[in-house]
Design a protein around this motif. Structure first.
Motif, PDB file in Angstrom:
ATOM      1  N   GLN A  41       0.840  -1.178   0.000  1.00  0.00           N
ATOM      2  CA  GLN A  41       0.000   0.000   0.000  1.00  0.00           C
ATOM      3  C   GLN A  41       0.890   1.248   0.000  1.00  0.00           C
ATOM      4  OE1 GLN A  41      -3.132   0.205  -0.385  1.00  0.00           O
ATOM      5  NE2 GLN A  41      -3.580   2.336   0.115  1.00  0.00           N
ATOM      6  N   VAL A  42       0.633   2.131  -0.941  1.00  0.00           N
ATOM      7  CA  VAL A  42       1.417   3.360  -1.041  1.00  0.00           C
ATOM      8  C   VAL A  42       1.071   4.277   0.116  1.00  0.00           C
ATOM      9  CG1 VAL A  42       1.761   5.435  -2.418  1.00  0.00           C
ATOM     10  CG2 VAL A  42       1.611   3.203  -3.548  1.00  0.00           C
ATOM     11  N   GLN A  43       2.084   4.868   0.702  1.00  0.00           N
ATOM     12  CA  GLN A  43       1.878   5.868   1.751  1.00  0.00           C
ATOM     13  C   GLN A  43       2.525   7.174   1.348  1.00  0.00           C
ATOM     14  OE1 GLN A  43       3.369   4.036   5.378  1.00  0.00           O
ATOM     15  NE2 GLN A  43       1.303   3.379   5.911  1.00  0.00           N
ATOM     16  N   LEU A  44       1.813   8.257   1.607  1.00  0.00           N
ATOM     17  CA  LEU A  44       2.312   9.603   1.391  1.00  0.00           C
ATOM     18  C   LEU A  44       2.222  10.347   2.715  1.00  0.00           C
ATOM     19  CD1 LEU A  44       0.357  10.424  -1.917  1.00  0.00           C
ATOM     20  CD2 LEU A  44       2.728   9.658  -1.732  1.00  0.00           C
ATOM     21  N   VAL A  45       3.322  10.927   3.151  1.00  0.00           N
ATOM     22  CA  VAL A  45       3.352  11.606   4.441  1.00  0.00           C
ATOM     23  C   VAL A  45       3.829  13.035   4.240  1.00  0.00           C
ATOM     24  CG1 VAL A  45       4.267  11.628   6.772  1.00  0.00           C
ATOM     25  CG2 VAL A  45       3.801   9.441   5.643  1.00  0.00           C
ATOM     26  N   GLU A  46       2.924  13.991   4.494  1.00  0.00           N
ATOM     27  CA  GLU A  46       3.264  15.399   4.370  1.00  0.00           C
ATOM     28  C   GLU A  46       3.864  15.916   5.668  1.00  0.00           C
ATOM     29  OE1 GLU A  46      -0.861  15.117   2.185  1.00  0.00           O
ATOM     30  OE2 GLU A  46       0.062  14.326   4.016  1.00  0.00           O
ATOM     31  N   SER A  47       4.702  16.926   5.524  1.00  0.00           N
ATOM     32  CA  SER A  47       5.264  17.623   6.675  1.00  0.00           C
ATOM     33  C   SER A  47       5.645  19.030   6.244  1.00  0.00           C
ATOM     34  CB  SER A  47       6.476  16.877   7.225  1.00  0.00           C
ATOM     35  OG  SER A  47       7.493  16.792   6.249  1.00  0.00           O
ATOM     36  N   GLY A  48       5.945  19.869   7.231  1.00  0.00           N
ATOM     37  CA  GLY A  48       6.429  21.209   6.942  1.00  0.00           C
ATOM     38  C   GLY A  48       5.421  22.321   7.147  1.00  0.00           C
ATOM     39  N   GLY A  49       4.187  21.979   7.447  1.00  0.00           N
ATOM     40  CA  GLY A  49       3.193  23.011   7.699  1.00  0.00           C
ATOM     41  C   GLY A  49       3.460  23.741   9.003  1.00  0.00           C
ATOM     42  N   GLY A  50       2.696  24.810   9.206  1.00  0.00           N
ATOM     43  CA  GLY A  50       2.849  25.574  10.436  1.00  0.00           C
ATOM     44  C   GLY A  50       2.233  26.938  10.312  1.00  0.00           C
ATOM     45  N   ASN A 105      -4.787   3.928  -9.825  1.00  0.00           N
ATOM     46  CA  ASN A 105      -5.013   4.282  -8.426  1.00  0.00           C
ATOM     47  C   ASN A 105      -4.638   5.727  -8.151  1.00  0.00           C
ATOM     48  OD1 ASN A 105      -5.847   1.733  -6.931  1.00  0.00           O
ATOM     49  ND2 ASN A 105      -4.021   1.020  -7.989  1.00  0.00           N
ATOM     50  N   SER A 106      -5.284   6.269  -7.122  1.00  0.00           N
ATOM     51  CA  SER A 106      -4.985   7.613  -6.647  1.00  0.00           C
ATOM     52  C   SER A 106      -4.760   7.541  -5.143  1.00  0.00           C
ATOM     53  CB  SER A 106      -6.154   8.548  -6.960  1.00  0.00           C
ATOM     54  OG  SER A 106      -5.849   9.869  -6.572  1.00  0.00           O
ATOM     55  N   TYR A 107      -3.682   8.159  -4.689  1.00  0.00           N
ATOM     56  CA  TYR A 107      -3.283   8.086  -3.291  1.00  0.00           C
ATOM     57  C   TYR A 107      -3.217   9.494  -2.709  1.00  0.00           C
ATOM     58  CZ  TYR A 107      -1.782   3.521  -4.999  1.00  0.00           C
ATOM     59  OH  TYR A 107      -1.738   2.287  -5.584  1.00  0.00           O
ATOM     60  N   TRP A 108      -3.573   9.578  -1.421  1.00  0.00           N
ATOM     61  CA  TRP A 108      -3.576  10.864  -0.727  1.00  0.00           C
ATOM     62  C   TRP A 108      -2.850  10.758   0.596  1.00  0.00           C
ATOM     63  CZ3 TRP A 108      -5.721  15.301  -2.780  1.00  0.00           C
ATOM     64  CH2 TRP A 108      -6.511  15.142  -3.925  1.00  0.00           C
ATOM     65  N   GLY A 109      -2.183  11.836   0.950  1.00  0.00           N
ATOM     66  CA  GLY A 109      -1.617  11.935   2.273  1.00  0.00           C
ATOM     67  C   GLY A 109      -2.668  12.420   3.257  1.00  0.00           C
ATOM     68  N   GLN A 110      -2.238  12.568   4.513  1.00  0.00           N
ATOM     69  CA  GLN A 110      -3.169  12.950   5.580  1.00  0.00           C
ATOM     70  C   GLN A 110      -3.346  14.464   5.674  1.00  0.00           C
ATOM     71  OE1 GLN A 110       0.001  12.367   6.062  1.00  0.00           O
ATOM     72  NE2 GLN A 110       0.637  14.070   7.360  1.00  0.00           N
ATOM     73  N   GLY A 111      -2.483  15.203   5.021  1.00  0.00           N
ATOM     74  CA  GLY A 111      -2.578  16.655   5.024  1.00  0.00           C
ATOM     75  C   GLY A 111      -1.709  17.305   6.084  1.00  0.00           C
ATOM     76  N   THR A 112      -1.326  18.546   5.810  1.00  0.00           N
ATOM     77  CA  THR A 112      -0.572  19.337   6.766  1.00  0.00           C
ATOM     78  C   THR A 112      -1.154  20.748   6.771  1.00  0.00           C
ATOM     79  OG1 THR A 112       1.649  20.028   7.470  1.00  0.00           O
ATOM     80  CG2 THR A 112       1.240  19.998   5.099  1.00  0.00           C
ATOM     81  N   GLN A 113      -1.336  21.298   7.963  1.00  0.00           N
ATOM     82  CA  GLN A 113      -1.997  22.595   8.112  1.00  0.00           C
ATOM     83  C   GLN A 113      -0.999  23.725   7.871  1.00  0.00           C
ATOM     84  OE1 GLN A 113      -5.371  23.471   8.994  1.00  0.00           O
ATOM     85  NE2 GLN A 113      -4.623  25.517   8.438  1.00  0.00           N
ATOM     86  N   VAL A 114      -1.402  24.659   7.042  1.00  0.00           N
ATOM     87  CA  VAL A 114      -0.651  25.897   6.833  1.00  0.00           C
ATOM     88  C   VAL A 114      -1.555  27.052   7.244  1.00  0.00           C
ATOM     89  CG1 VAL A 114       0.379  27.439   5.128  1.00  0.00           C
ATOM     90  CG2 VAL A 114       0.788  24.964   4.991  1.00  0.00           C
ATOM     91  N   THR A 115      -1.067  27.864   8.170  1.00  0.00           N
ATOM     92  CA  THR A 115      -1.825  29.023   8.631  1.00  0.00           C
ATOM     93  C   THR A 115      -0.980  30.270   8.428  1.00  0.00           C
ATOM     94  OG1 THR A 115      -2.958  27.694  10.298  1.00  0.00           O
ATOM     95  CG2 THR A 115      -3.017  30.082  10.573  1.00  0.00           C
TER      96      THR A 115
END
Length: 115
Positions: free
Chosen positions: A1-10, A102-112
């Protein structure tokens, strides 16, 4: 299963910069394209930027000239460099990767973006 992990938001002030990362669990050149989307509260998910396997890049109109999408195959990571951030850029940012089937999505990262 493909995993995508976002980071860097803030949290960042208007005019500031952030770099988002999307780490994939497999070779990113296995995907036909990789994309960034964002979703602000109460709004639909909007296209931000894309890069296809051949390197063709596209941007949403609201981010052209401010955001840059790029990738590092050796690190299996997609990036989004965001400059000149505005309050309207506040959203959850999602990484998306597509194959033919197939289409894969990460969990998202919040940018404010706020002062």
């Amino acid at each position: 299963q493909v995993q995508l992990v976002e980071s860097g938001g803030g949290l960042v002030q208007p005019g500031g910069s952030l770099k988002l990362s999307c780490a994939a669990s497999e070779n990113i050149f296995n995907f036909n394209n990789m994309n960034w989307y964002r979703q602000a509260p109460g709004k639909e998910r909007d296209f931000v930027a894309s890069i296809n396997v051949g390197g063709k890049i596209q941007y949403g109109d609201s981010v052209k000239g401010r955001f840059t999408i790029y990738r590092d195959g050796t690190k299996k990571t997609l990036y989004l460099q965001m400059n000149s951030l505005e309050s309207e850029d506040t959203a959850v940012y999602y990484c998306n990767a597509n194959t033919l089937s197939n289409s894969y999505w990460g969990q998202g990262t919040q940018v404010t973006v706020s002062s």
